[in-house]
Design a protein around this motif. Structure first.
Motif, mmCIF file in Angstrom:
data_model
loop_
_atom_site.group_PDB
_atom_site.id
_atom_site.type_symbol
_atom_site.label_atom_id
_atom_site.label_comp_id
_atom_site.label_asym_id
_atom_site.label_seq_id
_atom_site.Cartn_x
_atom_site.Cartn_y
_atom_site.Cartn_z
ATOM 1 N N LEU A 51 -5.045 -12.900 -1.097
ATOM 2 C CA LEU A 51 -4.031 -12.932 -0.090
ATOM 3 C C LEU A 51 -3.310 -11.770 -0.568
ATOM 4 C CD1 LEU A 51 -2.989 -16.746 -0.698
ATOM 5 C CD2 LEU A 51 -4.280 -15.630 1.275
ATOM 6 N N HIS A 52 -2.573 -11.079 0.591
ATOM 7 C CA HIS A 52 -1.824 -9.921 0.457
ATOM 8 C C HIS A 52 -0.488 -9.998 -0.169
ATOM 9 C CE1 HIS A 52 0.092 -6.205 1.670
ATOM 10 N NE2 HIS A 52 -1.055 -5.699 1.880
ATOM 11 N N PRO A 53 -0.056 -9.216 -1.094
ATOM 12 C CA PRO A 53 1.338 -9.502 -1.706
ATOM 13 C C PRO A 53 2.482 -9.785 -0.778
ATOM 14 C CG PRO A 53 0.342 -7.323 -2.236
ATOM 15 C CD PRO A 53 -0.807 -8.052 -1.467
ATOM 16 N N VAL A 72 -8.010 -2.672 -2.609
ATOM 17 C CA VAL A 72 -7.904 -2.279 -1.298
ATOM 18 C C VAL A 72 -6.923 -2.911 -0.645
ATOM 19 C CG1 VAL A 72 -9.183 -1.544 0.567
ATOM 20 C CG2 VAL A 72 -10.149 -1.291 -1.403
ATOM 21 N N GLY A 73 -5.750 -2.428 -0.088
ATOM 22 C CA GLY A 73 -4.736 -2.981 0.863
ATOM 23 C C GLY A 73 -5.000 -2.619 2.031
ATOM 24 N N GLU A 74 -3.978 -2.880 2.780
ATOM 25 C CA GLU A 74 -4.183 -2.581 4.241
ATOM 26 C C GLU A 74 -3.851 -1.396 4.689
ATOM 27 O OE1 GLU A 74 -4.492 -7.020 5.509
ATOM 28 O OE2 GLU A 74 -2.496 -6.412 5.948
ATOM 29 N N GLY A 75 -2.450 -1.169 4.608
ATOM 30 C CA GLY A 75 -1.884 0.259 5.032
ATOM 31 C C GLY A 75 -0.641 0.223 4.708
ATOM 32 N N PRO A 76 -0.115 1.857 4.542
ATOM 33 C CA PRO A 76 1.384 2.046 3.912
ATOM 34 C C PRO A 76 2.347 1.624 4.667
ATOM 35 C CG PRO A 76 -0.182 4.063 4.282
ATOM 36 C CD PRO A 76 -0.763 2.879 4.942
ATOM 37 N N GLY A 77 3.478 1.125 4.248
ATOM 38 C CA GLY A 77 4.545 0.792 4.818
ATOM 39 C C GLY A 77 5.631 2.088 4.446
ATOM 40 N N ALA A 78 6.996 1.909 5.194
ATOM 41 C CA ALA A 78 7.778 3.041 5.005
ATOM 42 C C ALA A 78 8.122 3.704 3.809
ATOM 43 C CB ALA A 78 9.271 2.458 5.465
ATOM 44 N N GLU A 79 7.995 2.899 2.630
ATOM 45 C CA GLU A 79 8.309 3.835 1.368
ATOM 46 C C GLU A 79 6.975 4.282 0.876
ATOM 47 O OE1 GLU A 79 10.600 1.545 -1.463
ATOM 48 O OE2 GLU A 79 10.907 -0.164 0.326
ATOM 49 N N GLU A 80 5.778 3.864 1.039
ATOM 50 C CA GLU A 80 4.647 4.305 0.757
ATOM 51 C C GLU A 80 4.360 5.886 1.569
ATOM 52 O OE1 GLU A 80 4.936 1.279 1.562
ATOM 53 O OE2 GLU A 80 4.545 0.201 -0.541
ATOM 54 N N ASP A 81 5.015 5.615 2.999
ATOM 55 C CA ASP A 81 4.870 6.865 3.627
ATOM 56 C C ASP A 81 5.631 8.087 3.160
ATOM 57 O OD1 ASP A 81 4.126 8.168 6.235
ATOM 58 O OD2 ASP A 81 6.113 7.779 6.766
ATOM 59 N N ALA A 86 8.085 -3.029 -1.621
ATOM 60 C CA ALA A 86 8.602 -4.402 -2.150
ATOM 61 C C ALA A 86 7.251 -5.074 -2.592
ATOM 62 C CB ALA A 86 9.554 -5.058 -1.299
ATOM 63 N N SER A 87 6.394 -4.981 -1.647
ATOM 64 C CA SER A 87 5.069 -5.887 -1.736
ATOM 65 C C SER A 87 4.358 -5.097 -2.964
ATOM 66 C CB SER A 87 4.159 -6.119 -0.564
ATOM 67 O OG SER A 87 3.599 -4.817 -0.122
ATOM 68 N N GLY A 88 4.256 -3.957 -3.158
ATOM 69 C CA GLY A 88 3.655 -3.162 -4.320
ATOM 70 C C GLY A 88 4.352 -3.512 -5.695
ATOM 71 N N LEU A 143 2.273 7.610 -1.741
ATOM 72 C CA LEU A 143 1.558 6.809 -2.861
ATOM 73 C C LEU A 143 1.425 5.362 -2.017
ATOM 74 C CD1 LEU A 143 3.365 7.729 -6.072
ATOM 75 C CD2 LEU A 143 0.863 8.421 -5.442
ATOM 76 N N PRO A 144 0.478 4.615 -2.455
ATOM 77 C CA PRO A 144 0.426 3.200 -2.078
ATOM 78 C C PRO A 144 0.919 1.965 -2.948
ATOM 79 C CG PRO A 144 -1.773 3.892 -3.318
ATOM 80 C CD PRO A 144 -0.747 5.000 -3.068
ATOM 81 N N PHE A 145 1.489 1.024 -2.189
ATOM 82 C CA PHE A 145 2.051 0.107 -3.119
ATOM 83 C C PHE A 145 3.381 0.244 -3.974
ATOM 84 C CE2 PHE A 145 -1.923 -1.763 -1.527
ATOM 85 C CZ PHE A 145 -1.493 -3.108 -0.999
ATOM 86 N N VAL A 146 4.181 1.202 -3.435
ATOM 87 C CA VAL A 146 5.333 1.482 -4.179
ATOM 88 C C VAL A 146 6.798 0.508 -3.767
ATOM 89 C CG1 VAL A 146 4.575 3.541 -4.962
ATOM 90 C CG2 VAL A 146 5.740 3.455 -2.780
ATOM 91 N N THR A 192 -6.055 1.780 -3.304
ATOM 92 C CA THR A 192 -5.907 2.645 -2.088
ATOM 93 C C THR A 192 -5.760 1.578 -0.867
ATOM 94 O OG1 THR A 192 -7.084 4.288 -0.728
ATOM 95 C CG2 THR A 192 -8.710 2.589 -1.667
ATOM 96 N N ASN A 193 -5.806 1.783 0.213
ATOM 97 C CA ASN A 193 -5.760 1.268 1.555
ATOM 98 C C ASN A 193 -6.900 1.647 2.466
ATOM 99 O OD1 ASN A 193 -3.038 -0.155 1.304
ATOM 100 N ND2 ASN A 193 -2.147 1.884 1.223
ATOM 101 N N LEU A 194 -6.987 0.544 3.374
ATOM 102 C CA LEU A 194 -7.966 0.788 4.456
ATOM 103 C C LEU A 194 -7.483 1.869 5.233
ATOM 104 C CD1 LEU A 194 -10.071 -0.297 6.395
ATOM 105 C CD2 LEU A 194 -8.478 -1.976 7.210
#
Ligand code: URA
Length: 266
Positions: free
Chosen positions: A237-239, A117-126, A135-137, A130-133, A157-159
């Motif tokens: 720790l979060h990636p 479980v991650g935190e929330g999507p960034g621009a690329e996930e949006d 840079a950090s994914g 899909l989650p974590f796709v 997934t994400n919170l």
């Protein structure tokens, strides 16, 4: 130059993506309010009759359930992951759904026994839904590959299932509204192990105020409504944090080894 300065200002304020073809003026005058009849004026002349006793106040209109309560009721009614995804897609109680491009539900194998479980999507996930796709994914994928795991071996997934604009942190009320869906998500997947990435998911799922630096690397019990036994959960720790703090990768590697060991014991 004025237009450029205005654009730069928007970037500084976190508006880094165009969501529509035309701008929306959110400062425009709101629609006219419904007319409220004026109360009759009291006659203040000394000869006026004493005021009539106040009529009893009408009963308050039935209060609409708060978005978080509504989220809880809706999530509790979901009997499958497909139900939950559809319920989230239809849910209008979180303002983030109106600015996001896509709902980011989950990826990977829900039958694998391991759920991240991650935190929330960034621009690329949006963009991808899909989650974590991003840079950090990709970094997380490499970390997990180093202990022999790919997305067929875990579910992720994400919170928060919608990207907060400009990658800001979600507000407390956004977290409170999204959390019932995440907890139901966990209950439906029934993982044997949970990995909680970053402070926000650790604190929300475990209901603790203790920070990630004190929690990371030790298995704890997550009590999830709808599951008969607590789920062993490993805070990590979060990636995205690791990408900015290379010194912390040593601790992250220790956590990866702890995860591998636990999976081998299973
Ligand atoms: N960070 C997260 O917590 N989740 C994502 O899906 C991407 C980045």
């Amino acid at each position: 130059m004025d237009a450029l300065a205005a654009l730069r200002l928007q970037l500084e304020w976190g508006a880094d993506e165009a969501l529509g073809e035309l701008p929306v003026d959110r400062f425009a005058a709101p629609a006219a309010r419904p007319h409220i009849a004026e109360a009759p004026r009291r006659d203040s002349s000394p000869s006026a009759a004493p005021p009539a006793p106040k009529p009893a106040a009408p009963p308050p209109p039935a209060a609409l359930p708060m978005p978080a309560q509504r989220a809880r009721d809706i999530a509790a009614g979901c009997k499958s992951l497909a139900d939950l995804r559809a319920a989230l897609a239809a849910f209008d109680g979180c303002p983030l759904s109106t600015t996001a491009t896509n709902l980011v539900f989950a990826d990977g194998n829900p039958a694998s026994g391991l759920m991240l479980v991650g935190e929330g999507p960034g621009a690329e996930e949006d963009r991808a839904g899909l989650p974590f796709v991003g840079a950090s994914g990709q970094f997380l994928d490499r970390m997990l590959a180093s202990i022999g795991l790919d997305r067929s071996a875990y579910y992720i997934t994400n919170l928060i299932p919608w990207r907060p604009p400009g990658n800001r942190n979600p507000t407390d009320s956004e977290i409170v509204v999204c959390l019932p869906f995440l907890l139901r998500h966990i209950a439906l997947v029934r993982p044997k192990r949970l990995v909680l990435l970053g402070n926000m998911s650790v604190q929300s799922v475990l209901g603790t105020k203790t920070g990630i630096t004190r929690m990371r690397g030790r298995w704890v019990e997550a009590h999830i409504e709808g599951l008969t036994a607590p789920v062993p959960a490993l805070p990590m720790l979060h990636p995205a944090y690791l990408l900015r703090n290379h010194g912390a990768k040593r601790e992250a590697w220790a956590d990866m080894i702890a995860l591998r060991r636990a999976l081998d014991e299973n």
